[in-house]
Design a protein around this motif. Structure first.
Motif, PDB file in Angstrom:
ATOM      1  N   SER B 173       0.923  -1.130   0.026  1.00 51.41           N
ATOM      2  CA  SER B 173      -0.158   0.106  -0.162  1.00 51.41           C
ATOM      3  C   SER B 173       1.018   1.224  -0.048  1.00 51.41           C
ATOM      4  N   PRO B 174       0.785   2.283  -1.080  1.00 47.98           N
ATOM      5  CA  PRO B 174       1.547   3.246  -1.141  1.00 47.98           C
ATOM      6  C   PRO B 174       1.199   4.175   0.074  1.00 47.98           C
ATOM      7  N   GLY B 175       0.080   4.194   0.714  1.00 44.34           N
ATOM      8  CA  GLY B 175      -0.274   4.972   1.726  1.00 44.34           C
ATOM      9  C   GLY B 175       0.527   4.390   3.133  1.00 44.34           C
ATOM     10  N   MET B 176       0.548   3.241   3.254  1.00 41.28           N
ATOM     11  CA  MET B 176       1.302   2.540   4.271  1.00 41.28           C
ATOM     12  C   MET B 176       2.664   2.600   4.228  1.00 41.28           C
ATOM     13  N   ASN B 177       3.273   2.977   2.931  1.00 39.58           N
ATOM     14  CA  ASN B 177       4.486   2.834   2.701  1.00 39.58           C
ATOM     15  C   ASN B 177       5.156   4.294   3.433  1.00 39.58           C
ATOM     16  N   ALA B 178       4.295   5.127   3.272  1.00 42.46           N
ATOM     17  CA  ALA B 178       4.566   6.487   3.787  1.00 42.46           C
ATOM     18  C   ALA B 178       4.883   6.506   5.434  1.00 42.46           C
ATOM     19  N   VAL B 179       3.876   5.588   6.369  1.00 38.55           N
ATOM     20  CA  VAL B 179       4.067   5.668   7.590  1.00 38.55           C
ATOM     21  C   VAL B 179       4.793   4.528   8.024  1.00 38.55           C
ATOM     22  N   LEU B 180       5.118   3.405   7.473  1.00 39.83           N
ATOM     23  CA  LEU B 180       5.828   2.254   7.993  1.00 39.83           C
ATOM     24  C   LEU B 180       6.775   1.865   6.737  1.00 39.83           C
ATOM     25  N   PRO B 181       7.622   2.575   6.325  1.00 37.78           N
ATOM     26  CA  PRO B 181       8.785   2.185   5.338  1.00 37.78           C
ATOM     27  C   PRO B 181       9.480   1.136   5.653  1.00 37.78           C
ATOM     28  N   GLU B 182       9.794   0.828   7.109  1.00 40.73           N
ATOM     29  CA  GLU B 182      10.195  -0.230   7.694  1.00 40.73           C
ATOM     30  C   GLU B 182       9.914  -1.578   7.238  1.00 40.73           C
ATOM     31  N   LEU B 183       8.491  -1.709   6.775  1.00 38.12           N
ATOM     32  CA  LEU B 183       7.903  -2.779   6.445  1.00 38.12           C
ATOM     33  C   LEU B 183       8.283  -3.198   5.164  1.00 38.12           C
ATOM     34  N   LEU B 184       8.443  -2.107   4.277  1.00 39.53           N
ATOM     35  CA  LEU B 184       8.666  -2.276   3.036  1.00 39.53           C
ATOM     36  C   LEU B 184      10.097  -2.859   2.955  1.00 39.53           C
ATOM     37  N   GLU B 185      10.803  -2.193   3.829  1.00 40.12           N
ATOM     38  CA  GLU B 185      12.348  -2.458   3.661  1.00 40.12           C
ATOM     39  C   GLU B 185      12.475  -3.900   3.934  1.00 40.12           C
ATOM     40  N   LEU B 186      11.721  -4.532   5.103  1.00 38.51           N
ATOM     41  CA  LEU B 186      11.841  -5.735   5.862  1.00 38.51           C
ATOM     42  C   LEU B 186      11.640  -6.673   4.605  1.00 38.51           C
ATOM     43  N   PHE B 187      10.591  -6.541   3.667  1.00 38.34           N
ATOM     44  CA  PHE B 187      10.307  -7.602   2.712  1.00 38.34           C
ATOM     45  C   PHE B 187      11.283  -7.391   1.486  1.00 38.34           C
ATOM     46  N   GLY B 188      11.925  -6.336   1.340  1.00 32.65           N
ATOM     47  CA  GLY B 188      12.869  -5.855   0.494  1.00 32.65           C
ATOM     48  C   GLY B 188      12.252  -5.114  -0.838  1.00 32.65           C
ATOM     49  N   GLY B 189      11.320  -4.442  -0.763  1.00 33.79           N
ATOM     50  CA  GLY B 189      10.610  -3.451  -1.761  1.00 33.79           C
ATOM     51  C   GLY B 189       9.310  -4.174  -1.918  1.00 33.79           C
ATOM     52  N   ARG B 190       8.435  -3.109  -2.972  1.00 37.20           N
ATOM     53  CA  ARG B 190       7.288  -3.598  -2.889  1.00 37.20           C
ATOM     54  C   ARG B 190       7.050  -4.777  -4.003  1.00 37.20           C
ATOM     55  N   GLN B 191       7.907  -5.037  -4.723  1.00 39.32           N
ATOM     56  CA  GLN B 191       7.493  -6.269  -5.840  1.00 39.32           C
ATOM     57  C   GLN B 191       7.909  -7.405  -5.099  1.00 39.32           C
ATOM     58  N   SER B 192       8.824  -7.307  -4.028  1.00 35.62           N
ATOM     59  CA  SER B 192       9.102  -8.696  -3.470  1.00 35.62           C
ATOM     60  C   SER B 192       8.081  -8.849  -2.318  1.00 35.62           C
ATOM     61  N   ALA B 193       7.426  -7.707  -1.789  1.00 33.23           N
ATOM     62  CA  ALA B 193       6.282  -7.818  -1.055  1.00 33.23           C
ATOM     63  C   ALA B 193       5.282  -8.597  -1.826  1.00 33.23           C
ATOM     64  N   ARG B 194       4.673  -8.182  -2.827  1.00 30.79           N
ATOM     65  CA  ARG B 194       3.731  -8.955  -3.924  1.00 30.79           C
ATOM     66  C   ARG B 194       4.138 -10.247  -4.111  1.00 30.79           C
ATOM     67  N   THR B 195       5.383 -10.508  -4.314  1.00 32.23           N
ATOM     68  CA  THR B 195       5.920 -12.055  -4.496  1.00 32.23           C
ATOM     69  C   THR B 195       5.559 -12.756  -3.385  1.00 32.23           C
ATOM     70  N   LEU B 196       6.071 -12.307  -2.026  1.00 33.78           N
ATOM     71  CA  LEU B 196       5.766 -12.924  -0.840  1.00 33.78           C
ATOM     72  C   LEU B 196       4.422 -12.912  -0.647  1.00 33.78           C
ATOM     73  N   HIS B 197       3.474 -11.952  -0.898  1.00 34.64           N
ATOM     74  CA  HIS B 197       2.134 -12.149  -0.739  1.00 34.64           C
ATOM     75  C   HIS B 197       1.362 -13.502  -1.416  1.00 34.64           C
ATOM     76  N   PHE B 198       2.083 -13.522  -2.616  1.00 35.28           N
ATOM     77  CA  PHE B 198       1.575 -14.822  -3.497  1.00 35.28           C
ATOM     78  C   PHE B 198       2.104 -16.162  -2.929  1.00 35.28           C
ATOM     79  N   LEU B 199       3.391 -15.945  -2.515  1.00 35.73           N
ATOM     80  CA  LEU B 199       3.907 -17.484  -1.952  1.00 35.73           C
ATOM     81  C   LEU B 199       3.531 -17.729  -0.818  1.00 35.73           C
ATOM     82  N   ALA B 200       2.758 -16.847   0.242  1.00 32.34           N
ATOM     83  CA  ALA B 200       2.347 -17.127   1.576  1.00 32.34           C
ATOM     84  C   ALA B 200       0.903 -17.604   1.112  1.00 32.34           C
ATOM     85  N   ALA B 201       0.215 -17.094   0.114  1.00 32.76           N
ATOM     86  CA  ALA B 201      -0.991 -17.340  -0.084  1.00 32.76           C
ATOM     87  C   ALA B 201      -0.894 -19.005  -0.866  1.00 32.76           C
TER      88      ALA B 201
END
Lengths: 251, 246
Positions: B173-201
């Motif tokens: 979420s670009p909105g959440m990225n503004a308040v919790l950029p650490e979460l984005l960094e933890l997953f290694g960027g938005r496209q990694s987060a999208r991939t991990l979202h898929f893999l966890a699913a």
């Protein structure tokens, strides 16, 4: 030979799937489901400070092939004429609920307070590109025009029609004042250190970095401050918004 | 909250397994996960390519889907707007329902009582795997609690996969990225987060397939009945059976 229990399973599955489709077609169900948008917007507005900045990146991280989506070559006759002349005759109109309506040339815009930022562009389709943007701060333009107290939304009307035809329905969208006055909200005229390319929205496009790509209108012709957008288009605040997409595109 | 065992006329024993909050949140979760998966595939269909890192290198996705069939998506036709609206509506229910369950399970001690494996159990994992692979399911007193594989699986699903779905979703979420950029960094960027979202699913899909399969192999009536009424039936041990006329 399909065994009866497996047939039952297949029939049950098919019934479930067509039931889902029927629900999606049902206007009342759609209305209920769309209520989640208000919850998301309220929750995000509550947890995200007004001034919180979208993450910014380094020169090295700029995408080599930043995808251009939506319109890439407006067919509008007026736009074609402006483009042929290098946008020297382009004027951005700022009107509506403002004390002093403005008409700004590209040179005027470049003289206004600006900001340069390297940010990611998140498309609703799911992809991300990173670009460097320079543009006039929307907050400075709006302060110059002077918003009237009842102004609640900023509308962006564009030259382009998504079907790329002369008579097609023109693109438009809107943001509220929280995003309009955000430090990273720009009327961008430069991308990656060069004049904004046609396919990315020349002469100016919006950058609203805490939202998805479809909120960042390209080929902006006019900006209008309004109290409500219920009377504009189909009343949902934008071209895609009128077609079912969320007005609040923070997720 | 625990209820005493109920001897049945056929000599078996009904034990109290799933209290109401567990049963309710379980079935609400089933609905949410099914709708989230189908609308998630609808959203994926809009750009069926996955990447690692910050941004999309369109020439080099690590995974692409040539076709995502309509029967897998909600709605069955291409409609990203509807897919997103339904996805986020059920995401809210999923989160609220999940929080209710976790609060209950932690406060009531259910997590510790049913899912925390003992040292001995952890040592006996290989044996338990063999038992499982042979589809030998305990029916007597041993069926009173979950075996070690069940315990570990439920812990992974509850405290890793399901929270990971939410966290990777929010990281996109670009909105959440503004308040919790650490979460984005933890997953290694938005496209990694999208991939991990898929893999966890996909991890959840794999869990669900095995979970449902085992429900059917270990006695579907009993396990389903337990998740509907709360009562699970076990066989009594031989020493108990001696003073049982049946």
């Amino acid at each position: 030979m399909i065994r009866p229990d497996r047939r039952l399973l297949i029939l049950g599955g098919a019934a479930f799937l067509s039931g889902c489709d029927a629900l999606v077609r049902n206007p009342q169900a759609t209305c209920t489901v769309k209520k989640a948008e208000g919850l998301t917007r309220g929750a995000q507005r509550a947890v995200i400070p007004r001034t919180a900045l979208a993450p910014e990146y380094t020169e090295r991280e700029i995408s080599k092939n930043f995808r251009a989506n939506g319109s890439i070559d407006p067919a509008d006759r007026e736009y074609r004429a402006l483009r042929a002349n290098g946008f020297r005759d382009y004027r951005l109109v700022v009107d509506g609920l403002v004390e002093r309506p403005l008409s700004l040339s590209l040179a005027d815009l470049k003289r206004r307070p600006s900001r340069t930022q390297i940010t990611k562009h998140d498309c609703v389709e799911g992809w991300t590109s990173i670009g460097k943007w320079k543009g006039a701060r929307l907050s400075a333009i709006l302060d110059e025009a002077g918003l009237k107290p009842n102004a609640k939304y900023i509308m962006f009307y564009c030259f382009d029609a998504l079907d790329q035809t002369e008579d097609g329905e023109r693109y438009y969208t809107s943001i509220d004042l929280v995003d309009a006055f955000h430090a990273q909200t720009l009327l961008a005229y430069e991308m990656n250190g060069r004049p904004l390319p046609i396919k990315h929205g020349a002469p100016i496009r919006l950058r609203a970095e805490r939202q998805l790509g479809y909120k960042m209108a390209k080929y902006i012709k006019r900006i209008e401050a309004v109290e409500s957008f219920a009377h504009i288009g189909k009343g949902k605040g934008g071209y895609w918004e009128d077609r079912g997409y969320e007005w609040y595109a923070g997720i | 909250m625990a209820r005493p065992d109920r001897p049945l006329t056929d000599g078996r024993l009904a034990i109290w397994r799933h209290p109401l909050p567990v049963r309710l949140t379980h079935w609400i979760n089933v609905l949410c996960v099914v709708v989230l998966l189908m609308t998630g595939l609808q959203i994926l269909r809009a750009h069926p390519h996955l990447y690692w890192g910050l941004a999309s290198d369109f020439d080099d996705p690590w995974l692409s889907f040539p076709v995502i069939p309509g029967w897998m998506t909600l709605p069955s036709w291409r409609d990203l707007a509807a897919g997103r609206n339904w996805h986020f509506f059920f995401a809210w229910i999923f989160v609220i329902n999940g929080l209710i369950y976790l609060t209950y399970a932690l406060i009531s001690g259910r997590v510790r009582r049913l899912m925390e494996p003992s040292r001995e159990e952890l040592r006996d994992i290989p044996q338990s795997v063999v038992q499982h692979a042979r589809l030998r399911f305990p029916e007597g007193e041993a069926a009173r609690t979950y075996n070690v594989i069940q315990k570990l699986t439920y812990l992974v699903v509850l405290f890793l996969l399901l929270p990971l779905m939410l966290a990777t979703g929010l990281a996109m979420s670009p909105g959440m990225n503004a308040v919790l950029p650490e979460l984005l960094e933890l997953f290694g960027g938005r496209q990694s987060a999208r991939t991990l979202h898929f893999l966890a699913a996909m991890g959840l899909v794999a869990f669900t397939v095995v979970h449902v399969l085992l429900v059917f192999l270990s006695g579907p009536i009993n396990t389903l009945q337990a998740m509907v009424t709360g009562w699970y039936v076990i066989r009594t041990e031989p020493e108990d059976a001696t003073d049982d006329p049946a």
